[in-house]
Design an enzyme around this catalytic site. Sequence first.
Site, PDB file in Angstrom:
ATOM      1  N   ASP A 142       0.811  -1.219   0.000  1.00 28.65           N
ATOM      2  CA  ASP A 142       0.000   0.000   0.000  1.00 28.65           C
ATOM      3  C   ASP A 142       0.843   1.267   0.000  1.00 28.65           C
ATOM      4  OD1 ASP A 142      -2.342  -1.422  -0.051  1.00 28.65           O
ATOM      5  OD2 ASP A 142      -2.532  -1.490   2.120  1.00 28.65           O
ATOM      6  N   HIS A 284      -5.487 -11.351  -4.396  1.00 26.40           N
ATOM      7  CA  HIS A 284      -4.149 -11.591  -3.870  1.00 26.40           C
ATOM      8  C   HIS A 284      -3.090 -11.764  -4.950  1.00 26.40           C
ATOM      9  CE1 HIS A 284      -6.283 -11.612  -0.200  1.00 26.40           C
ATOM     10  NE2 HIS A 284      -5.172 -11.757   0.478  1.00 26.40           N
TER      11      HIS A 284
END
Lengths: 360, 360, 360, 360
Positions: A142, A284
């Site tokens: 992130d 994912h």
Amino acid sequence: MAEHKRIGILTSGGDCAGLNAVVRAVVRRAVGTYGWEVLGIQQATLGLLANPAKVLSLDIKTVDSWLTAGGTYLGTTNTGNPFAFPMEDGTLRDRSEEIINAYHQLGLNALIGIGGDGSMAILRKLAQQGNWNLVGIPKTIDNDVGITERSIGFDTAVNIATEALDRLHFTAASHSRVMILEVMGRDAGHIAISAGIAGGADIILIPEIPYSIERLCQKLKEWQRRGKNYALIIVAESVPNVDGEHITSTNTAGQCRLGGVGQYLADQICSRNIAETRVTVLGHIQRGGIPSPLDRLTASAFGVAAVDLIAAEQYDQLVTWQNRMVKSEPIANAIAQYHCVDPDGTLIKTARGLGIYLGE
Amino acid sequence: MAEHKRIGILTSGGDCAGLNAVVRAVVRRAVGTYGWEVLGIQQATLGLLANPAKVLSLDIKTVDSWLTAGGTYLGTTNTGNPFAFPMEDGTLRDRSEEIINAYHQLGLNALIGIGGDGSMAILRKLAQQGNWNLVGIPKTIDNDVGITERSIGFDTAVNIATEALDRLHFTAASHSRVMILEVMGRDAGHIAISAGIAGGADIILIPEIPYSIERLCQKLKEWQRRGKNYALIIVAESVPNVDGEHITSTNTAGQCRLGGVGQYLADQICSRNIAETRVTVLGHIQRGGIPSPLDRLTASAFGVAAVDLIAAEQYDQLVTWQNRMVKSEPIANAIAQYHCVDPDGTLIKTARGLGIYLGE
Amino acid sequence: MAEHKRIGILTSGGDCAGLNAVVRAVVRRAVGTYGWEVLGIQQATLGLLANPAKVLSLDIKTVDSWLTAGGTYLGTTNTGNPFAFPMEDGTLRDRSEEIINAYHQLGLNALIGIGGDGSMAILRKLAQQGNWNLVGIPKTIDNDVGITERSIGFDTAVNIATEALDRLHFTAASHSRVMILEVMGRDAGHIAISAGIAGGADIILIPEIPYSIERLCQKLKEWQRRGKNYALIIVAESVPNVDGEHITSTNTAGQCRLGGVGQYLADQICSRNIAETRVTVLGHIQRGGIPSPLDRLTASAFGVAAVDLIAAEQYDQLVTWQNRMVKSEPIANAIAQYHCVDPDGTLIKTARGLGIYLGE
Amino acid sequence: MAEHKRIGILTSGGDCAGLNAVVRAVVRRAVGTYGWEVLGIQQATLGLLANPAKVLSLDIKTVDSWLTAGGTYLGTTNTGNPFAFPMEDGTLRDRSEEIINAYHQLGLNALIGIGGDGSMAILRKLAQQGNWNLVGIPKTIDNDVGITERSIGFDTAVNIATEALDRLHFTAASHSRVMILEVMGRDAGHIAISAGIAGGADIILIPEIPYSIERLCQKLKEWQRRGKNYALIIVAESVPNVDGEHITSTNTAGQCRLGGVGQYLADQICSRNIAETRVTVLGHIQRGGIPSPLDRLTASAFGVAAVDLIAAEQYDQLVTWQNRMVKSEPIANAIAQYHCVDPDGTLIKTARGLGIYLGE
């Protein structure tokens, strides 16, 4: 030459590309240069909770192929806060003392923790309380650890999301469709904004900027009137609308619901008969993958630097990348401020400058 | 040298990688070798319905960069059956005559149609009824046109699905999770079985083999007992269970629902507390993408061969790949039998031989 | 269930992508299904020459990550003919008896040899002479084992060479240059013709078709007159010209000279002032690399099938891919005829049909 | 809103990945936001020398697909210094006045020049002399423009070189060989050092650090004694040895010799009977290729920022990336100092820390 040491290393929080490359660099530096011992602690603090601790002795041969391997061979967990550990009977218990003791029972002189800001806060609390010598290395797809210009895993995640947009572009244009790509980023939209610009998205929705579904649909219709008959939307997994509502995908710990916000956008666009719309939830796939050369380089530099900090007995530091150099900062400072996408920064300016719609 | 001709070309049905490479090869052969004219008809039969027809004149310069471009620059549609065309007032109308006439109004000597078995059936019906000279080229990411060993787009789709499994493998192992990848294949499981084998899946579910959710979950538990703490599942978008129920994702025409069967499996696994489970829905990413070298090679061979069939005035033929050579077959024969994954074939034998669980 | 066996496996000749995937499939089938033992013999017949033999016991866990790994973990050699083995004193000696005995000393019931036609001929001679139970699996980046439609490693090599052409295309066009890519293929031009078509080459030179440097240069000038100001040439490492001369790169055993024919072409083009010209020698990059999904699939199918042949006690067979199925053929038949690019086959027709110049 | 302007844009020097993405961003910002005109000048200053100037009018539709395209659609040249232009009769002539005049004849208000430090120096001289409004954008696969942390094309070049090492690693290990990869970088070794670390090289040779062939060979032998039976060497195209000699590959303007230093190293290693050795010369593959997401992002940010500088009438500036932001610097300052690999910087420290041998 620094005196002999035994150091531990663990990977904490969500996995990402480049973790194994950090461990390889740590081992090559610590074992190869300094002649120390390195213990790999499995599944983050869970490995210290196990009795005896779950550890691997790591030598240079063991980590030989780790440079290009995705994920983390040490394993990780993103459940299991040591200070409020979920027990089988459903209660939460403080198990920090057990974990702290394991460090000392293993005879560690120092511990390298690779994790995001959440993991760093917990590890630091353990270190303070338990007298550990801790060095941190930032990893987060992130990119939300603000002090450092690079965190392990982010470049690879952006590459994967961009590649997905590249592919969707072809099929969107062929069928005159709206294509929605949902990517990770619950609190910070770095993946969405970076991949959105790099992948030629028409609309980018990030947690930092509330969007209006009405105005978004009007924008699509306006483009259609001007002859642009398809559009690419990239959306972070949790974005607020202008009324403060969040439609969130929860492809996360303990649950397995997907397609929240991407599906919601598709439903809204379809129900207004604007265009055929399709959704891809990248999930994912963003975490996995062979680390990009940049992530491997950063991982290697961070691993070497972390060992050198230990050799210099500089602890409670987070390794960082700043201005083309590896540096370090006190962990507390480094994670003091959560790093969102800066609304006045280069990325937002670039997106607007290209005519990308940000949903407002 | 064959006499001068004007030929049309269109791409029909779902887009895939390699369509533009076919068009490039057709143009290079027809214009470059024979000196003919080539008209690209846009959005399949919709381009013939438009009045005047929506066509592009294609010369060698136009298609210069089309070898590596995904999707279809001619556009396509997978709505709009000419014999039952959805009108704005909600009724269906037979518009085949308009379409047939457009071919003659354009002065075409022949038409190359690139499509799957559904498109071929429709184009052939139009050709029969309207006295068209038709040559077909098979494309389908589902690989379900049985007469030919290769169809445009399949190799690229398998590559993309395999790459997704490669990436999920890392993160599944790091977190001890079950990862589910949902791929395309409503009636034939070729993508799932091929990518599943190539990508090291532990479980492959395809439409041809009904699965039992109970036995699947038992299998996961059995593996856990033996120390295998993660698993990769690849599942086609629509698979029946042993009770004959289908949980289907409908990321398809006119609708936009996703995550049907992948999400269902995840819910079932989670609700039995077997393992944390995550779902990725690959969606249209499988269709997009730069065509693989194999798809480009096949596309180039098919395009050249289709033009040569027209030069020889052999019509109503589908170009095929058989035994290392481009050949052709009467279209009616070529699409007579739908091509599922052969339960006694090499792929199923290989999957079982590797210990992959097929859900029964 | 077949009776218990101990089988050996070795990889022989030049390495390529997919070898480890074969070994993994063999182990999963032999150990997982049949409960046999598998011994991995290192560095081909050199591993049998060592005393005691250099072998690895292979179980399912060992080969867990071998599906996606390039090269061969067993190692290989392309020196060391057992019947004329180069000794340290410079003489050649027949060491076949030692090698044959090692098979029996290891208690092997059968041996799987993975190699090209040269390796197969040697292994078969050893098997005949020494009463070995041999099953062969074809691998060759040159695709020159004719009986089988697929050989391990070829698809990956073509992918890598095509990708190189894709990249050279951009820079050739930007600078109005001739770019030459030299690829492998001493006696058969399969890589060059396949990658040349897939990668949009303008000129393809292969060993099967002698070229004229004069006519090649005239062709370049002709294209320039027509406004095409750059060109891509792909050339196999050894191609004859029309006068029967070979300019050969010898990036091969015992020597290390590169850039023979590619450099020669560049010199000729430069000396005629036709265009700035640059050469890339792809070298062993073609052999390395993560195996393509197709190579992994073929490798998996071949590995399972080889074990099943042993279970059925069918020896002296080469596993093949024919008409969408794994089959097998007596080794002697399978390698009887060297497989060049067929001058009347689909690939040459396709190349000519696209306007690619083949140098004649 | 800034007043109406007509701006020119050109790409100068060697091509690289991301140039077209810059042009796209410039057009989207200048035409889309400000409503200006953009003229693309072909083949750098050669396009201004042509009479009338060779220019393309660029609108948003034209540049639609330019984000992902390698090379430069505007073309470039790295011959043709305007102040000493090579004439057909072999003399050099100062043609700067013609070039300067073309700017004014085209009615340009400003010019964006994309190039390395050499191009910037020339463009700035023209701008000073001819009263041009110039804004520069740095591109160089060599990463040698020191003021900016990022230059267009470098990330892609490192990715390609790293991928080559990844592939060579497999085949080196399989055959117990030394593999040499020769990459670009005549005066600065940024590609070699970055790709070498990221790709796991054992030896990295760069122009900044003279090497000793004797000590290099001793190092290889020492590794062999310790059981490491293969090695990867990455070497920049021109590196000095400790005696001050340069063996240089000259795969450059006006000549076409390859394999200088890579071949030399191989010959030296072979002649000492250390190991079989193979050479790959990556050549212009490093320049081509689809730009990496990072290069596209940087290109987009630089393009937007360059237009904004023109809107603010800030000229004689080079756009830069510094500390996570796009900034700008006076061109003269920006190129005052050539940017080599810093011998005390993070990259060299990291390489040494990993045990990589730098040849000294």
